[in-house]
Design an enzyme around this catalytic site. Structure first.
Site, PDB file in Angstrom:
ATOM      1  N   ALA A  69      26.621  -0.687 -20.459  1.00  9.93           N
ATOM      2  CA  ALA A  69      27.904  -0.860 -19.787  1.00  9.93           C
ATOM      3  C   ALA A  69      28.380  -2.308 -19.891  1.00  9.93           C
ATOM      4  O   ALA A  69      27.593  -3.220 -20.121  1.00  9.93           O
ATOM      5  CB  ALA A  69      27.779  -0.451 -18.327  1.00  9.93           C
ATOM      6  N   GLY A 108      24.245   3.548 -21.744  1.00 17.27           N
ATOM      7  CA  GLY A 108      25.349   4.342 -22.282  1.00 17.27           C
ATOM      8  C   GLY A 108      25.420   4.290 -23.795  1.00 17.27           C
ATOM      9  O   GLY A 108      25.915   5.226 -24.439  1.00 17.27           O
ATOM     10  N   GLU A 111      23.226   6.961 -24.870  1.00 16.00           N
ATOM     11  CA  GLU A 111      23.859   8.246 -24.545  1.00 16.00           C
ATOM     12  C   GLU A 111      24.923   8.616 -25.579  1.00 16.00           C
ATOM     13  O   GLU A 111      25.073   9.791 -25.936  1.00 16.00           O
ATOM     14  CB  GLU A 111      24.446   8.194 -23.133  1.00 16.00           C
ATOM     15  CG  GLU A 111      23.338   8.204 -22.066  1.00 16.00           C
ATOM     16  CD  GLU A 111      23.855   8.131 -20.644  1.00 16.00           C
ATOM     17  OE1 GLU A 111      23.592   9.070 -19.867  1.00 16.00           O
ATOM     18  OE2 GLU A 111      24.524   7.128 -20.313  1.00 16.00           O
ATOM     19  N   GLU A 131      18.726   2.163 -16.960  1.00 21.01           N
ATOM     20  CA  GLU A 131      19.551   2.157 -15.750  1.00 21.01           C
ATOM     21  C   GLU A 131      18.746   2.049 -14.460  1.00 21.01           C
ATOM     22  O   GLU A 131      19.218   1.495 -13.468  1.00 21.01           O
ATOM     23  CB  GLU A 131      20.418   3.437 -15.699  1.00 21.01           C
ATOM     24  CG  GLU A 131      21.504   3.522 -16.740  1.00 21.01           C
ATOM     25  CD  GLU A 131      21.049   4.147 -18.052  1.00 21.01           C
ATOM     26  OE1 GLU A 131      21.913   4.462 -18.884  1.00 21.01           O
ATOM     27  OE2 GLU A 131      19.824   4.328 -18.250  1.00 21.01           O
TER      28      GLU A 131
END
Length: 708
Positions: A69, A108, A111, A131
């Site tokens: 992020a 992310g 992901e 995370e």
């Protein structure tokens, strides 16, 4: 070749033959900003709709794929599209999508790669879902796609540890499909896309992968992770949410599991633990921003000298060797220098025994080590660290020798825990070169380094110390000169509070249990036994002459030390350690000593709840922290937080003592202090800064202004 741009040019899309290459370009690490999400979704949709495009490659510009992020957007209102929407759109694409991974694919970023249909990694790739370290969990399919791809056990290992898997491990797990040589991720992605098209490979969605096909194996892995998490997470919120999300991935449909994961992720976002962990994350980065680093360039730093080869000196030597420096160690005689070398080698021998280092690598490191009994061996080193006995006259003697032999401009550092560095500097003809470097034991493992700034030191010496810390991978905190600097000064006060609670009725074992319940790995009496009770005893004796005769003084620790019970190293302290045991047992004789001291003082013991123990313990810590900030010993409250997070075992999810105070509210802390002051107004004297902030309706975070 056609080219299109996305908002703010953070996404570039260009066609190479029949392959569309989408490049994420958000320096320095291609973090997932709202502009990246918008642009990536738009570029995927455009490529999906383009009849000329047969396959799509997603790549990061430069040395990384996507490192998670965008921290610049932390705390801001989320902007559409959400990352789950972007990932779902990538996966739904009707043409093969390939993620070409160089460097970091984290959080992310991974992901996004998991949502692609194929993954090719360069050899420097590192993949992870970290995370949990910020009190969060994957929120864009990580707990649903990863288990389908690599199985529940491997997915839980990655998500609960937050660790990074390197390229070869990622291939063996099935996290990536192929490794590619070189450093050009785009070329690797285009080559792999061409190969897949030549094979007639079609879309292969991760949602359909069979990593959870053996339900019994998956359930066993989830059950084991649940038991381990319950035991180890010490009240942390997000680890159990991760386990629950992987359970949902096994039990529910893909779409339902994705929905449940997002709900759990948002619950983590709202957790106070997440706020504490985010604060810790930023504090670690902010502490390096000091005025001296802006005011001056660091001096040349290519070699390190160390005086003393005991436990501390050897640990510092290992830190310096690990950082790539040649190290010269000086001890007083041949026996001592042989012992010093053995202490250094013992660390590396341990790594070799565990398979974490090869004998050849150890030999290469030790080739940079030189031992000597002659201070003249320091003639050419750039920085010398003194790590001898904690006695100011001994240290002054060492510095007179360093002053005599070291070259002009060499940095002279003392590793002292308490002593007056201004007085040590004054024993040389070059006080501008003298600084404190307070390492924490074991120095090669503990991350904290207090950089103690005496009055006459040059700014470039301070800047050099921060460079050393960075190369040693330490979290460096700038501290002013006072007895104990930041950490040990505050420790002395909350340890006194613990002693008061002990004398007033709680056992040392109840106090330790309350502190562990708060999230510390150990309580204060366990820490004393681990460090050695004689160390605190020596400090108390040193300060006895200047102690306020009206101040309360609990003598239990002195009675224990008078029996030569110094903790683990002597087999007993506050606890018993039979046959060299690491975990202590409660000792009835210690409780008898406590009772005798209470009777001598006329104290009628009363019960304490864990909550009251922690309210007193934390109020003492916060109050002294406020004094340290007000006096400029710490630049900002966050410097106090970083000190306790990295040097004293403060629970990371609470963000540090000053962040904790902000979380519970400064008015409540001040109210507690005033209530406790009714019994002991001398000890419980509210810090003027705390009173001022409460009067103005402000908190400690309002003082965390950027420095340097």
């Amino acid at each position: 070749m056609t080219t299109a741009s996305a908002p703010a040019d953070v996404i570039r899309s260009a066609r190479h033959g029949d392959v569309q290459c989408i490049t994420i370009a958000n320096p320095p690490v291609n973090a997932i900003s709202s502009a990246v999400r918008r642009g990536l979704k738009a570029a995927i949709e455009a490529a999906d709709a383009d009849a000329c495009v047969k396959a799509i490659v997603i790549v990061g510009e430069g040395a990384n794929f996507v490192a998670g992020a965008d921290i610049r957007e932390f705390g801001q209102a989320p902007q559409p599209p959400s990352l789950p929407e972007v990932c779902n759109r990538i996966e739904a694409c009707g043409k093969p999508v390939i993620a070409a991974i160089r460097g970091a694919a984290l959080g992310g970023g991974l992901e996004i790669a998991l949502a692609a249909h194929y993954r090719v990694a360069l050899h420097d790739a590192k993949l992870g879902l970290p995370e949990v370290q910020l009190g969060l969990m994957p929120g864009a399919g990580g707990t649903v796609r990863a288990p389908r791809l690599v199985g529940a056990q491997a997915a839980l290992d990655l998500t609960l540890s937050g660790r990074h898997a390197k390229a070869k491990e990622a291939l063996s797990l099935g996290l990536v499909d192929e490794l590619a040589a070189g450093e050009d991720a785009q070329a690797a992605g285009l080559a792999y896309a061409g190969k897949l098209l030549a094979q007639g490979a079609g879309v292969r969605r991760t949602r359909d992968a069979q990593g959870l096909a053996d339900r019994a194996v998956a359930q066993a892995a989830i059950d084991a992770a649940k038991a381990d998490t319950a035991k180890k997470s010490r009240g942390l919120f997000s680890p159990m949410k991760i386990v629950e999300a992987v359970q949902a991935a096994l039990d529910k449909s893909f779409d339902e599991a994705i929905k449940l994961e997002r709900e759990a992720f948002l619950a983590c976002i709202d957790s106070p633990q997440r706020a504490g962990l985010i604060h810790a994350f930023f504090a670690e980065r902010e502490v390096a921003k000091v005025p001296e680093a802006k005011a001056a360039q660091p001096r040349k730093l290519e070699s390190v000298g160390i005086v003393g080869g005991g436990t501390m000196g050897a640990g510092i030597a290992v830190s310096a060797l690990d950082a790539g420096f040649p190290v010269v160690m000086v001890e007083r005689d041949t026996i001592s220098i042989d012992r010093g070398r053995a202490n250094v080698e013992k660390v590396y021998d341990g790594l070799v025994a565990k398979g974490r280092m090869t004998p050849e690598a150890k030999a290469t490191v030790m080739a940079r080590y030189t031992g000597s009994t002659d201070y003249a061996a320091f003639a050419d080193v750039d920085l010398v660290i003194e790590a001898v006995f904690e006695d100011i006259e001994v240290k002054k003697g060492v510095f007179k020798e360093l002053d005599r032999v070291c070259k002009p401009g060499a940095v002279l550092a003392t590793n002292t825990s308490y002593l007056d560095i201004d007085a040590i500097a004054a024993s040389t003809s070059r006080p501008q070169d003298v600084i404190g470097l307070h390492f924490f034991s074991p120095a090669n493992i503990m991350k904290l380094l207090e950089i103690v700034v005496p009055a006459k030191v040059s700014a470039d010496v301070v800047a050099t110390a921060f460079v050393l810390a960075k190369r040693m991978k330490k979290v460096a905190v700038r501290a002013g000169v006072c007895d104990g600097f930041i950490g040990n000064r505050i420790l002395a006060v909350y340890r006194q509070a613990a002693d008061h609670i002990l004398e007033d009725g709680a056992s040392p074992y109840e106090i330790d249990a309350a502190v562990r319940g708060f999230g510390y790995p150990m309580g204060p009496f366990q820490v004393s036994d681990l460090a050695g009770g004689d160390i605190g005893w020596a400090t108390r004796k040193r300060k006895a002459a200047t102690r306020d005769p009206n101040a309360r003084y609990v003598e239990v620790a002195d009675r224990i030390c008078e029996r030569s019970w110094f903790g683990q190293k002597t087999g007993r302290g506050y606890y018993l350690y039979p046959q060299g045991a690491r975990a202590g047992q409660e000792d009835p004789e210690v409780l008898a000593i406590v009772d005798a001291e209470r009777q001598k003082k006329g104290v009628t013991p009363r019960p304490f709840s864990a909550d009251e123990i922690m309210r007193r313990y934390m109020a003492a810590m916060v109050n002294e922290g406020a004094k340290v900030v007000a006096e400029g010993i710490a630049l900002r409250p966050l410097d106090v937080d970083a000190t306790f997070l990295y040097g004293y075992g403060f629970p990371r999810h609470r963000g540090g003592p000053m962040k904790y105070a902000d979380t519970v509210g400064l008015p409540r802390i001040l109210e507690d202090i005033r209530a406790f002051a009714k019994d002991d107004p001398l000890f419980w004297k509210p810090a003027p800064l705390l009173e001022k902030l409460v009067a103005e309706g402000k908190d400690f975070s309002s003082l965390n202004q950027p420095q340097g």
